[in-house]
Design an enzyme around this catalytic site. Structure first.
Site, PDB file in Angstrom:
ATOM      1  N   ASP A  34      43.238  39.269  44.574  1.00  0.00           N
ATOM      2  CA  ASP A  34      42.677  37.926  44.715  1.00  0.00           C
ATOM      3  C   ASP A  34      43.085  37.337  46.053  1.00  0.00           C
ATOM      4  OD1 ASP A  34      41.229  37.415  42.250  1.00  0.00           O
ATOM      5  OD2 ASP A  34      43.178  37.645  41.273  1.00  0.00           O
ATOM      6  N   ASP A 174      36.173  37.575  35.241  1.00  0.00           N
ATOM      7  CA  ASP A 174      37.479  37.272  35.809  1.00  0.00           C
ATOM      8  C   ASP A 174      37.976  35.929  35.279  1.00  0.00           C
ATOM      9  OD1 ASP A 174      39.688  36.948  37.441  1.00  0.00           O
ATOM     10  OD2 ASP A 174      38.621  37.333  39.316  1.00  0.00           O
TER      11      ASP A 174
HETATM   12  C1  DX5 Z   1      41.425  33.421  39.580  1.00  0.00           C
HETATM   13  C2  DX5 Z   1      41.565  34.904  39.853  1.00  0.00           C
HETATM   14  C3  DX5 Z   1      41.788  35.804  38.697  1.00  0.00           C
HETATM   15  C4  DX5 Z   1      42.978  35.592  37.882  1.00  0.00           C
HETATM   16  C5  DX5 Z   1      42.751  36.128  36.499  1.00  0.00           C
HETATM   17  O1  DX5 Z   1      40.927  32.812  40.721  1.00  0.00           O
HETATM   18  O2  DX5 Z   1      40.364  35.360  40.455  1.00  0.00           O
HETATM   19  O3  DX5 Z   1      41.757  37.167  39.103  1.00  0.00           O
HETATM   20  O4  DX5 Z   1      44.122  36.180  38.445  1.00  0.00           O
HETATM   21  O5  DX5 Z   1      43.890  35.865  35.826  1.00  0.00           O
HETATM   22  P1  DX5 Z   1      44.060  35.660  34.276  1.00  0.00           P
HETATM   23  O6  DX5 Z   1      43.708  36.989  33.642  1.00  0.00           O
HETATM   24  O7  DX5 Z   1      45.497  35.334  34.191  1.00  0.00           O
HETATM   25  O8  DX5 Z   1      43.152  34.567  33.829  1.00  0.00           O
HETATM   26 ZN    ZN Z   2      39.764  37.627  40.902  1.00  0.00          ZN
END
Ligand code: DX5
Ligand code: ZN
Length: 217
Positions: A34, A174
């Site tokens: 990310d 995501d």
């Molecule tokens: C948010 C990110 C995600 C996040 C997902 O902007 O793109 O990839 O890390 O995390 P979880 O699974 O914790 O919701």
């Molecule tokens: Zn992401």
């Protein structure tokens, strides 16, 4: 079987090498990175030197999610740093078609992401050009948020658009994925699941990845 892309956003960065080795040794399919610019999203993460170091030990493709404005400025650097799949946000590109073509010309797989308030209808004209669509199921910026329930209809609608047109575009989601909702979401048509908190807050992340791979609870 669903594809699993652990997001290292909530990993322990003091032990990043071990976290990548954990993903390498698991049944995960991709490593999700990310990239945030503190402008497009209200948070800031890491950049090229970190991606290069991850690439030097990663045994899975780097699924690189750019949450940055005007990503055209850096596409080549992301390729050179080791990105395999490059996702840009629909909302952050001035000329999405041009950006997608450039990503492909650079030899990466091109993917486009939509925020929760952006309709999948807007993908009508770009769908055949992309390897994957990333539906944000939380607002981008932070790990550990709650899954937005309206996303399910959106996923179904996109799955229908892809199937009706005979395309093989993958759907990735995501945000807020866990052992309880992954089964329903796979049925709705998701191919790839980004999972952050569920994996990295677990005592045995390799076992959690295996459970996710098997459709959760
Ligand atoms: C948010 C990110 C995600 C996040 C997902 O902007 O793109 O990839 O890390 O995390 P979880 O699974 O914790 O919701
Ligand atoms: Zn992401």
């Amino acid at each position: 079987m669903p594809l699993i892309a652990p997001s290292i956003l909530t990993a322990n960065f003091l032990k990043l090498g071990e976290e990548i080795e954990m993903i390498n040794s698991s049944e995960a399919d991709f490593i999700h990175l990310d990239i945030m610019d503190a402008n497009y999203v209200p948070n800031l993460t890491f950049g090229f030197p970190v991606i290069q170091q991850i690439k030097s030990v990663a045994k899975k493709p780097l699924d690189t999610h750019l949450m940055i404005l005007d990503p055209d400025r850096y596409l080549e650097e992301f390729r050179d740093s080791g990105a395999d799949i490059l996702t840009v946000h629909y909302e952050a590109c001035r000329h999405l078609h041009r950006t997608i073509q450039k990503i492909k010309d650079l030899g990466m797989k091109a993917s486009v992401s939509l925020n929760p308030a952006t309709s999948v209808d807007l993908l009508e004209d770009i769908l055949p050009d992309v390897y994957m669509v990333l539906i944000m199921t939380v607002n981008p910026g932070y790990g550990g948020q709650k899954f937005i329930p309206q996303s399910v209809d959106k996923i179904r609608k996109l799955r229908k658009m892809i199937n009706d047109r005979g395309l093989d575009t993958m759907i990735e989601i995501d945000g807020g994925v866990n052992l309880n909702n992954i089964g329903t979401l796979a049925e709705a048509g998701v191919d790839v699941f980004v999972v952050g908190n569920t994996v990295f807050s677990a005592g045995d992340p390799v076992a959690i990845i295996r459970q996710l791979k098997n459709g959760g609870l």
